[in-house]
Design a protein around this motif. Structure first.
Motif, mmCIF file in Angstrom:
data_model
loop_
_atom_site.group_PDB
_atom_site.id
_atom_site.type_symbol
_atom_site.label_atom_id
_atom_site.label_comp_id
_atom_site.label_asym_id
_atom_site.label_seq_id
_atom_site.Cartn_x
_atom_site.Cartn_y
_atom_site.Cartn_z
ATOM 1 N N VAL A 1 32.151 -1.256 -17.429
ATOM 2 C CA VAL A 1 32.102 -2.081 -16.223
ATOM 3 C C VAL A 1 30.668 -2.508 -15.923
ATOM 4 N N SER A 2 29.726 -1.593 -16.085
ATOM 5 C CA SER A 2 28.320 -1.923 -15.832
ATOM 6 C C SER A 2 27.821 -2.995 -16.791
ATOM 7 N N THR A 3 28.173 -2.841 -18.071
ATOM 8 C CA THR A 3 27.789 -3.852 -19.060
ATOM 9 C C THR A 3 28.400 -5.202 -18.724
ATOM 10 N N TRP A 4 29.670 -5.206 -18.318
ATOM 11 C CA TRP A 4 30.367 -6.451 -17.982
ATOM 12 C C TRP A 4 29.775 -7.095 -16.725
ATOM 13 N N LEU A 5 29.467 -6.284 -15.707
ATOM 14 C CA LEU A 5 28.904 -6.828 -14.468
ATOM 15 C C LEU A 5 27.558 -7.512 -14.719
ATOM 16 N N ILE A 6 26.724 -6.877 -15.515
ATOM 17 C CA ILE A 6 25.425 -7.484 -15.824
ATOM 18 C C ILE A 6 25.618 -8.781 -16.606
ATOM 19 N N HIS A 7 26.541 -8.771 -17.564
ATOM 20 C CA HIS A 7 26.792 -9.956 -18.387
ATOM 21 C C HIS A 7 27.329 -11.115 -17.548
ATOM 22 N N MET A 8 28.216 -10.823 -16.600
ATOM 23 C CA MET A 8 28.850 -11.878 -15.805
ATOM 24 C C MET A 8 27.954 -12.404 -14.694
ATOM 25 N N THR A 9 27.147 -11.535 -14.097
ATOM 26 C CA THR A 9 26.335 -11.954 -12.951
ATOM 27 C C THR A 9 24.900 -12.307 -13.314
ATOM 28 N N GLY A 10 24.426 -11.787 -14.438
ATOM 29 C CA GLY A 10 23.024 -11.973 -14.785
ATOM 30 C C GLY A 10 22.094 -11.114 -13.948
ATOM 31 N N ASP A 11 22.652 -10.248 -13.127
ATOM 32 C CA ASP A 11 21.880 -9.375 -12.242
ATOM 33 C C ASP A 11 21.795 -7.997 -12.880
ATOM 34 N N LYS A 12 20.601 -7.557 -13.242
ATOM 35 C CA LYS A 12 20.439 -6.259 -13.883
ATOM 36 C C LYS A 12 20.750 -5.088 -12.949
ATOM 37 N N ALA A 13 20.790 -5.362 -11.654
ATOM 38 C CA ALA A 13 21.130 -4.315 -10.686
ATOM 39 C C ALA A 13 22.617 -4.289 -10.370
ATOM 40 N N ALA A 14 23.413 -5.119 -11.052
ATOM 41 C CA ALA A 14 24.844 -5.238 -10.750
ATOM 42 C C ALA A 14 25.634 -3.937 -10.880
ATOM 43 N N PRO A 15 25.254 -2.973 -11.754
ATOM 44 C CA PRO A 15 26.003 -1.711 -11.778
ATOM 45 C C PRO A 15 26.080 -1.015 -10.417
ATOM 46 N N ALA A 16 25.165 -1.350 -9.521
ATOM 47 C CA ALA A 16 25.194 -0.756 -8.184
ATOM 48 C C ALA A 16 26.465 -1.128 -7.428
ATOM 49 N N TYR A 17 27.032 -2.310 -7.707
ATOM 50 C CA TYR A 17 28.269 -2.704 -7.035
ATOM 51 C C TYR A 17 29.391 -1.706 -7.323
ATOM 52 N N TRP A 18 29.431 -1.234 -8.561
ATOM 53 C CA TRP A 18 30.446 -0.270 -8.963
ATOM 54 C C TRP A 18 30.217 1.074 -8.265
ATOM 55 N N MET A 19 28.961 1.490 -8.154
ATOM 56 C CA MET A 19 28.644 2.728 -7.447
ATOM 57 C C MET A 19 29.013 2.626 -5.971
ATOM 58 N N ILE A 20 28.734 1.477 -5.362
ATOM 59 C CA ILE A 20 29.029 1.279 -3.941
ATOM 60 C C ILE A 20 30.527 1.351 -3.687
ATOM 61 N N PHE A 21 31.293 0.728 -4.569
ATOM 62 C CA PHE A 21 32.747 0.771 -4.417
ATOM 63 C C PHE A 21 33.269 2.198 -4.508
ATOM 64 N N ALA A 22 32.770 2.961 -5.474
ATOM 65 C CA ALA A 22 33.195 4.356 -5.624
ATOM 66 C C ALA A 22 32.794 5.191 -4.417
ATOM 67 N N ALA A 23 31.588 4.973 -3.910
ATOM 68 C CA ALA A 23 31.117 5.727 -2.743
ATOM 69 C C ALA A 23 31.949 5.396 -1.504
ATOM 70 N N LEU A 24 32.336 4.124 -1.360
ATOM 71 C CA LEU A 24 33.172 3.734 -0.223
ATOM 72 C C LEU A 24 34.535 4.425 -0.291
ATOM 73 N N CYS A 25 35.116 4.462 -1.488
ATOM 74 C CA CYS A 25 36.394 5.170 -1.675
ATOM 75 C C CYS A 25 36.252 6.637 -1.292
ATOM 76 N N ALA A 26 35.161 7.264 -1.728
ATOM 77 C CA ALA A 26 34.953 8.689 -1.453
ATOM 78 C C ALA A 26 34.747 8.946 0.034
ATOM 79 N N PHE A 27 33.989 8.086 0.696
ATOM 80 C CA PHE A 27 33.703 8.262 2.122
ATOM 81 C C PHE A 27 34.991 8.181 2.945
ATOM 82 N N ILE A 28 35.795 7.154 2.670
ATOM 83 C CA ILE A 28 37.048 6.987 3.408
ATOM 84 C C ILE A 28 37.999 8.142 3.119
ATOM 85 N N ALA A 29 38.105 8.523 1.835
ATOM 86 C CA ALA A 29 39.013 9.604 1.463
ATOM 87 C C ALA A 29 38.624 10.923 2.126
#
Length: 431
Positions: free
Chosen positions: A387-415
């Protein structure tokens, strides 16, 4: 038939922790190596028209092993809940070792064609099936052998043992990088660490065979059948689902800062192989320090406050931290960012592991824990590199893997909030 001695009559607690976590070492050692040597594995088994496609196929096979974890969690987890922690953990180790040996011995694509990626995939599936119950079995064993009031501290050593594997694997990788030429490393040198992993398998088997059954399990009068396990898991599907979301933070952060980090440092940030390995080694040391601290703090202050605070901090800081690194890539900056993520992961996971053992029904404690953990790993952690490799490839943003971390953290916080509110309501209802 002679029954195994109870844990209370056996060796020291430290010796028990060492023996039960030895299989965790082997599991994470191989998983980390697969991620670090992804580019070499891609060239050997998954040749493609361009590097991105080849790397994506490699990470897809890496992730495919995690899809087997839920199946292993239910089947092997139920087996461990039936026959006992000791016997079950010996079986999981045997399956894991078979997958590891297969990956080491498979010739490259140039020698046997499509059989090469097929056999590597089979090896990963065996590893994933075994790992589905390995971590749950180890975590529950540690929780059941813990002294009163220290369950968090003892259970945290399940994850801490994996960090030792990361440090050893990173150290081996750094040494090979110094001793071998890039050509030799790409052609055959990358197999050496996997071979070393195979050599320690007999030693780990001896350690596992000397395990003693936990007193808590030995004193139980009812052992659930497979049908009982399925029924209880179905009745508690909501708890398993919330547990899976709670684990999402752990698996995503862990695979981001360990398995994916070396590839990110080399391929995305253009840092040297040596720098990426040293950073990963230091992250493993940091994880090893923070995990028992997180477990001990959760014993002192409770699981919920630590889980909520660490997931919230990840939500707030993940993108700024990776953006800072992407804009000014260097050894020092990569180390700073990953050590911060290591702190978040270590404290969170130190509280999460004992929390997950506590929320599951006691009769299916291994199966329930393993299923929640395996689903989270299959959906979140295992595919983090892809997912991290794909996010960087699709967005051109080298920091894009953070989006995946944020989503996981949001799931954990709510749960975390929903789960503990639910448990609190149940406690009041039964009071």
């Amino acid at each position: 038939m002679q029954q195994p001695n109870l844990a209370s009559r056996g060796a020291s607690k430290a010796g028990m922790v060492f023996r039960v976590t030895s299989g965790n070492f082997l599991e994470q050692f191989d998983f980390f190596l697969f991620g670090f040597y992804a580019t070499h594995i891609a060239a050997a088994f998954f040749p493609a028209s361009n590097e991105f496609a080849s790397l994506m196929m490699t990470f897809a096979v890496f992730g495919a092993g995690f899809l087997m974890r839920p199946l292993g969690a239910v089947l092997l987890g139920a087996y461990i809940d039936d026959v006992g922690r000791r016997k079950g953990l010996i079986v999981t180790l045997a399956i894991m070792a078979s997958g590891t040996l297969l990956i080491v011995l498979v010739p490259g694509y140039a020698s046997i064609g499509l059989w090469a990626p097929a056999l590597v995939l089979l090896g990963r599936l065996l590893q994933g099936f075994s790992a589905g119950a390995e971590m749950g079995g180890v975590s529950v064993y540690l929780a059941e052998m813990a002294t009163p009031g220290r369950k968090g501290f003892y259970a945290s050593w399940q994850s801490a043992s994996q960090q030792v594997a990361i440090v050893v694997a990173a150290g081996l990788g750094f040494a090979l990088n110094l001793w071998l030429t890039p050509v030799d490393l790409a052609q055959w040198g990358w197999r050496i660490p996997f071979g070393i992993g195979c050599l320690i398998i007999p030693f780990i088997f001896l350690l596992r065979r000397s395990l003693q059954e936990t007193e808590e399990f030995a004193n139980r009068t009812h052992r659930p059948t497979m049908k009982d396990v399925f029924g209880t898991l179905y009745d508690n599907a909501g708890i398993v689902f919330l547990g899976m979301l709670m684990v999402a933070m752990t698996t995503t952060a862990f695979y981001m800062i360990t398995v994916y980090a070396p590839t990110f440092g080399k391929s995305v940030l253009q840092l040297s192989t040596g720098d990426a390995l040293i950073v990963t080694l230091l992250v493993g040391v940091s994880n090893f320090i923070w995990l028992p601290i997180g477990g001990a703090l959760s014993d002192r202050f409770g699981r919920k406050p630590l889980l909520a605070a660490m997931s919230l901090l990840t939500l707030i800081t993940a993108y700024p931290a990776l953006s800072f690194l992407a804009q000014a890539p260097s050894f020092a900056h990569m180390l700073e960012v990953l050590l911060w993520f290591s702190f978040l992961y270590g404290i969170y996971n130190g509280a999460m592991i004992p929390a997950l053992t506590e929320i599951m029904p006691v009769e299916v404690r291994v199966a329930g824990f393993s299923l929640a953990y395996s689903l989270a790993t299959a959906i979140f952690g295992g595919f983090t590199p892809a997912v991290s490799t794909w996010l960087i490839h699709m967005t051109g943003d080298k920091a894009a893997p953070a989006y995946w971390m944020i989503f996981a953290a949001l799931c954990a916080f709510i749960a975390t909030l929903v789960l503990y509110r639910r448990l609190s309501a149940q406690s009041l209802a039964t009071a």
